[in-house]
Design a protein around this motif. Structure first.
Motif, PDB file in Angstrom:
ATOM      1  N   ARG A  91      23.690 -23.662   9.434  1.00 33.72           N
ATOM      2  CA  ARG A  91      22.443 -23.799  10.192  1.00 33.72           C
ATOM      3  C   ARG A  91      21.884 -22.416  10.546  1.00 33.72           C
ATOM      4  O   ARG A  91      20.674 -22.188  10.481  1.00 33.72           O
ATOM      5  CB  ARG A  91      22.709 -24.607  11.477  1.00 33.72           C
ATOM      6  CG  ARG A  91      21.501 -24.717  12.394  1.00 33.72           C
ATOM      7  CD  ARG A  91      21.884 -25.386  13.691  1.00 33.72           C
ATOM      8  NE  ARG A  91      22.120 -26.802  13.518  1.00 33.72           N
ATOM      9  CZ  ARG A  91      21.188 -27.729  13.622  1.00 33.72           C
ATOM     10  NH1 ARG A  91      19.927 -27.371  13.904  1.00 33.72           N
ATOM     11  NH2 ARG A  91      21.461 -28.998  13.457  1.00 33.72           N
ATOM     12  N   MET A  92      22.768 -21.486  10.913  1.00 36.70           N
ATOM     13  CA  MET A  92      22.324 -20.143  11.269  1.00 36.70           C
ATOM     14  C   MET A  92      21.724 -19.446  10.050  1.00 36.70           C
ATOM     15  O   MET A  92      20.726 -18.723  10.156  1.00 36.70           O
ATOM     16  CB  MET A  92      23.507 -19.342  11.821  1.00 36.70           C
ATOM     17  CG  MET A  92      23.122 -17.970  12.382  1.00 36.70           C
ATOM     18  SD  MET A  92      24.555 -17.086  13.015  1.00 36.70           S
ATOM     19  CE  MET A  92      25.049 -18.211  14.304  1.00 36.70           C
ATOM     20  N   GLU A  93      22.351 -19.666   8.872  1.00 40.55           N
ATOM     21  CA  GLU A  93      21.817 -19.044   7.660  1.00 40.55           C
ATOM     22  C   GLU A  93      20.422 -19.581   7.330  1.00 40.55           C
ATOM     23  O   GLU A  93      19.527 -18.830   6.920  1.00 40.55           O
ATOM     24  CB  GLU A  93      22.779 -19.305   6.499  1.00 40.55           C
ATOM     25  CG  GLU A  93      24.099 -18.543   6.646  1.00 40.55           C
ATOM     26  CD  GLU A  93      25.138 -18.993   5.632  1.00 40.55           C
ATOM     27  OE1 GLU A  93      24.765 -19.800   4.767  1.00 40.55           O
ATOM     28  OE2 GLU A  93      26.293 -18.543   5.708  1.00 40.55           O
ATOM     29  N   ASP A 109      18.329 -20.639   9.523  1.00 39.90           N
ATOM     30  CA  ASP A 109      17.440 -20.035  10.511  1.00 39.90           C
ATOM     31  C   ASP A 109      17.046 -18.617  10.073  1.00 39.90           C
ATOM     32  O   ASP A 109      15.886 -18.215  10.199  1.00 39.90           O
ATOM     33  CB  ASP A 109      18.144 -20.005  11.868  1.00 39.90           C
ATOM     34  CG  ASP A 109      17.249 -19.447  12.947  1.00 39.90           C
ATOM     35  OD1 ASP A 109      16.152 -20.000  13.144  1.00 39.90           O
ATOM     36  OD2 ASP A 109      17.642 -18.458  13.591  1.00 39.90           O
ATOM     37  N   THR A 157      14.452 -18.864   7.301  1.00 35.27           N
ATOM     38  CA  THR A 157      13.091 -19.168   7.765  1.00 35.27           C
ATOM     39  C   THR A 157      12.416 -17.917   8.316  1.00 35.27           C
ATOM     40  O   THR A 157      11.218 -17.701   8.132  1.00 35.27           O
ATOM     41  CB  THR A 157      13.115 -20.272   8.826  1.00 35.27           C
ATOM     42  OG1 THR A 157      13.907 -19.846   9.933  1.00 35.27           O
ATOM     43  CG2 THR A 157      13.698 -21.570   8.277  1.00 35.27           C
ATOM     44  N   LYS A 158      13.193 -17.082   9.017  1.00 35.76           N
ATOM     45  CA  LYS A 158      12.627 -15.845   9.567  1.00 35.76           C
ATOM     46  C   LYS A 158      12.287 -14.859   8.443  1.00 35.76           C
ATOM     47  O   LYS A 158      11.313 -14.122   8.525  1.00 35.76           O
ATOM     48  CB  LYS A 158      13.612 -15.224  10.543  1.00 35.76           C
ATOM     49  CG  LYS A 158      13.825 -16.074  11.802  1.00 35.76           C
ATOM     50  CD  LYS A 158      14.855 -15.465  12.718  1.00 35.76           C
ATOM     51  CE  LYS A 158      15.035 -16.328  13.958  1.00 35.76           C
ATOM     52  NZ  LYS A 158      16.081 -15.807  14.852  1.00 35.76           N
ATOM     53  N   ARG A 202      12.363 -28.884  13.295  1.00 35.26           N
ATOM     54  CA  ARG A 202      13.509 -28.041  13.609  1.00 35.26           C
ATOM     55  C   ARG A 202      14.504 -28.151  12.461  1.00 35.26           C
ATOM     56  O   ARG A 202      14.361 -28.999  11.583  1.00 35.26           O
ATOM     57  CB  ARG A 202      14.172 -28.471  14.919  1.00 35.26           C
ATOM     58  CG  ARG A 202      14.631 -29.899  14.924  1.00 35.26           C
ATOM     59  CD  ARG A 202      15.188 -30.308  16.290  1.00 35.26           C
ATOM     60  NE  ARG A 202      15.490 -31.719  16.341  1.00 35.26           N
ATOM     61  CZ  ARG A 202      16.605 -32.274  15.880  1.00 35.26           C
ATOM     62  NH1 ARG A 202      17.538 -31.492  15.306  1.00 35.26           N
ATOM     63  NH2 ARG A 202      16.811 -33.565  15.971  1.00 35.26           N
ATOM     64  N   ILE A 203      15.518 -27.319  12.488  1.00 31.88           N
ATOM     65  CA  ILE A 203      16.548 -27.334  11.446  1.00 31.88           C
ATOM     66  C   ILE A 203      17.445 -28.542  11.637  1.00 31.88           C
ATOM     67  O   ILE A 203      17.841 -28.871  12.756  1.00 31.88           O
ATOM     68  CB  ILE A 203      17.373 -26.033  11.513  1.00 31.88           C
ATOM     69  CG1 ILE A 203      16.456 -24.829  11.237  1.00 31.88           C
ATOM     70  CG2 ILE A 203      18.527 -26.074  10.523  1.00 31.88           C
ATOM     71  CD1 ILE A 203      17.147 -23.496  11.435  1.00 31.88           C
ATOM     72  N   CYS A 226      21.035 -28.759   4.521  1.00 27.59           N
ATOM     73  CA  CYS A 226      20.510 -28.342   5.818  1.00 27.59           C
ATOM     74  C   CYS A 226      19.162 -27.679   5.568  1.00 27.59           C
ATOM     75  O   CYS A 226      19.052 -26.737   4.776  1.00 27.59           O
ATOM     76  CB  CYS A 226      21.474 -27.372   6.493  1.00 27.59           C
ATOM     77  SG  CYS A 226      20.892 -26.797   8.109  1.00 27.59           S
ATOM     78  N   GLY A 239      14.950 -26.673   7.209  1.00 30.33           N
ATOM     79  CA  GLY A 239      14.141 -26.491   8.397  1.00 30.33           C
ATOM     80  C   GLY A 239      12.761 -25.968   8.032  1.00 30.33           C
ATOM     81  O   GLY A 239      12.562 -25.392   6.959  1.00 30.33           O
ATOM     82  N   ALA A 292       9.531 -23.595   7.801  1.00 39.62           N
ATOM     83  CA  ALA A 292       9.272 -22.151   7.792  1.00 39.62           C
ATOM     84  C   ALA A 292       7.823 -21.921   8.248  1.00 39.62           C
ATOM     85  O   ALA A 292       6.892 -22.501   7.690  1.00 39.62           O
ATOM     86  CB  ALA A 292       9.500 -21.569   6.403  1.00 39.62           C
TER      87      ALA A 292
END
Length: 712
Positions: free
Chosen positions: A91-93, A95, A98-99, A206-207, A225, A227, A229
């Protein structure tokens, strides 16, 4: 009714008879028990020994089962937490991705190739891209080249994480890119914007995770997973995600119990995600359906409900292949639950072997136990016979010694019952009978002293009660008690009541005509309760009335009374009070407050009941030369003033909750009768219902004044 006659017998004879009876009973019982023990004793003790061996074996089994439970629970909890951390990292990856997309969309100079510091890639990451129907590559080429740069970011993830299958991206302009892939570009139209993975991510904003699916080329169980962008302005530009294969993770879990069990994953709907270490035949035998909610095994269904509910746990269950231990724990990131199943037979194999060894050892000791029991039986016969003879001898000697002081006590009790309280017994036995005799002598002395004190206390109490009754009547006579007090006057109505917390109280009220058209009414509350408060109340009430009859304003009344009460006030007592003087022609009320509760004004015209906002003032008797304020309010015909002491709003129920001013206001607001008597009766009834059986802690005083505006 006929009563059976009771044969009287001396206590000495009773002791002897009881001893002989016990002796005869014990001798006969012993012969019967000894004969029975000869036949059954050995078998009984041996059976007890065998049971002890069984219990020891069962305790060993219980300990091993508890150890298996702890180990299995710890294993599944650690694996579930590890899996949760893995999915959290994914999930962090996503995120981060998306950034990074936001960064690419914000930088026009990026053309699809980025040089990374320390880049050790041998070649660029392959990808596949597709376009939605009707999308021209020339129009989206700039965006495509810019997003293609993400392949350099994904390459290290794919190199070091075997569970990541691929990365995918879909844009609002209709571009779809998949890393890695060797096809490059396909002409087959593909619109990512209408795909569930895209629409679901946009909808939840959201993710999140998709449902389990099988890979198109590998048929491996996978999950994605994804999310939304966004660009720098917060506008949706696309959806990006990671596809994860579960094979590697499931194999690691199963390797910990592969000799005696297996592991499996369950999704939030009860569907089995995978049985990596269980063959199809055994799976069908124990579980049958892919969705375990459909199982006919009630125990298994209960475990599935706990797993889907996100609980940790351990259970012992019987499946078709045998008894199993199941430990389970939630993977909160994906909403799944992980279970590890081991064979109970394998886990408890050592306990079963221990039980067999114990039973074999117990049977070998049979002859030893039987021989020991026979020896114990002979010793018991000899000892019991000796004790029985000694008991008979001692009972005969002690019966005479015990019976005499008891007979003396009996005679003494009879004399005291006849009223002889001067009797004193002298018994020296050195035991409880002597203590009983001393207690008897003390009882007679205490009775004499108690009767004497009771006579004096009763006389004093009767005198105090008589004086309090006189004080109560005197205090009641000092307060107005005839209602209506002015039956010839039609321009106002007034009613008041006072319920003291003790026989006499410190609350008071008063009302009187100062002149033909000026009427004064007062309410007050003296600090404390009982006789001191009532005496101080008499002084305060008398001073206030005398000052009011002089015709001076309310603030001057309180000024003079306060100075008078402050003189020689060694007990530091004080009074809260409210004095009101109304002009019956105009309805104007002039009043002054000395630290008393604000009254309530029941406005007939506006149909409202509100607390009056008045200056608190300072208590009477607290500080001399205090200047009190005069305030005024204009009453219209039908308006009502409700005055009260804090005994109303501070009344308490058995739990210590107060009645409160808010409840008082609510009761008055509901009163539609406008009758002064009924208003006080309704408030008093509501206070009693609230307090229930709790003791009254303070005096309760109320005064209701209604202005009619009619000519006298």
């Amino acid at each position: 009714m006929r009563h059976k006659s009771i044969v009287k017998m001396k206590i000495k004879a009773k002791i002897l008879l009881l001893t002989l009876g016990i002796t005869a009973f014990c001798a006969i019982s012993f012969l019967i028990i000894a004969s029975y023990t000869m036949d059954r004793g050995a078998k009984y003790i041996l059976a007890q020994s065998i049971n002890l061996g069984k219990e020891s074996a069962e305790k060993s089994r219980t300990i091993l089962e508890e150890q298996a439970k702890q180990n299995l629970t710890q294993l599944v909890s650690l694996q579930a937490e590890s899996s949760n951390e893995f999915f959290g990292a994914i999930r962090m990856e996503v995120d981060i991705m998306t950034k990074f997309c936001k960064f690419l969309w914000a930088n026009d100079k990026i053309d699809g190739y980025i040089q990374y510091a320390g880049d050790a890639r041998e070649k660029d990451l392959s990808f596949l891209y597709r376009l939605a129907p009707g999308v021209n590559i020339k129009k989206v080429n700039t965006e495509f080249l810019r997003l293609r740069a993400m392949g350099g970011v994904f390459e290290p993830y794919l190199r070091y994480n075997k569970n990541i299958e691929s990365f995918f991206l879909g844009t609002q302009t209709g571009i779809n890119i998949l890393w890695p892939d060797t096809k490059g570009k396909t002409n087959k139209p593909y619109d990512p914007r209408i795909r569930p993975w895209y629409t679901d991510a946009v909808k939840r904003n959201r993710i999140g995770w998709t449902e389990i699916f099988k890979g198109a080329s590998t048929s491996k169980p996978m999950i994605a997973c994804s999310g939304p962008a966004l660009d720098n302005q917060g506008n949706l530009r696309g959806v990006i995600g990671i596809t994860v294969t579960l094979t590697e993770m499931l194999n690691v879990i199963s390797s910990h119990v592969q000799d005696i069990g297996y592991a499996f994953l369950l999704d939030g709907k009860g569907n089995v995600i995978a049985f990596p270490a269980l063959d199809q035949e055994e799976r069908k035998k124990d579980y049958g359906m892919n969705n375990l909610f459909e199982t006919k095994n009630g125990e298994l269904k209960g475990i599935v409900e706990k797993m889907v509910g996100g609980h940790h746990g351990f259970s012992k269950i019987r499946l078709n292949s045998g008894e199993k231990f199941i430990g389970f724990a939630p993977i909160r990131e994906t909403g799944w639950s992980m279970a590890v199943v081991i064979s109970a037979q394998s886990a408890l194999k050592l306990a079963d072997e221990t039980r067999n060894d114990i039973m074999a050892y117990t049977l070998k000791k049979k002859q030893t136990i039987v021989t020991l029991i026979y020896d114990i039986r002979k010793y018991m016969i000899l000892v019991f016979s000796a004790v029985l003879l000694i008991t008979i001898f001692i009972a005969m000697r002690m019966s005479a010694k015990i019976s005499k002081p008891i007979l003396d006590l009996t005679e003494g009790v009879q004399d005291v019952g006849k009223g002889n309280l001067d009797l004193s017994l002298t018994i020296k036995t050195g035991d409880e009978i002597e203590d009983l005799a001393n207690a008897f002598n003390k009882m007679t002395n205490d009775l004499k002293l108690y009767i004497h004190n009771l006579k004096e206390t009763t006389a004093a109490k009767e005198k105090i009660e008589s004086e309090l009754q006189v004080a109560t009547r005197i205090q009641a006579s000092m307060l107005p008690r005839i209602f209506p007090p002015f039956p010839q006057r039609k321009d106002f109505n007034i009613f008041a009541s006072m319920e003291p917390a003790k026989e006499v109280g410190g609350d008071f009220f008063d009302f009187f005509l100062i002149s033909e058209n000026r009427f004064c009414f007062i309410i007050g509350d003296v600090s404390g309760k009982g006789v001191p408060a009532s005496l101080f109340m008499v002084i305060a009430k008398t001073l206030i009335k005398n000052e009011a009859l002089r015709g001076i304003p309310p603030e001057d009344i309180f000024f003079n009374v306060n100075n008078a009460l402050c003189e020689d006030n060694d007990e530091s007592m004080f009074v809260t009070g409210l004095v009101c003087i109304i002009d019956l022609k105009t309805g104007q009320v002039d009043f002054s407050n000395a630290g008393h509760n604000p009254p309530l004004l029941m406005d007939k015209k506006n149909k409202r009941c509100e607390y009056m906002k008045i200056t608190p003032g300072f208590v009477l008797g607290g500080m001399s030369e205090f200047a009190y304020m005069k305030e005024s309010v204009l009453m219209s015909p039908g308006d009502i003033l409700f005055l009260y002491t804090d005994g109303v709003n501070e009344a308490m129920d058995p739990e210590g909750n107060e009645y409160t001013e808010a409840r008082l206001k609510q009761v008055l607001s509901k009163n539609d009768t406008r009758d002064v008597n009924h208003i006080i009766e309704s408030v008093s009834l509501d206070v009693k219902q609230f307090a229930k059986n709790a003791d009254q802690s303070d005096d309760i005083t109320m005064l209701v004044f209604k202005y009619n505006g009619l000519k006298p």
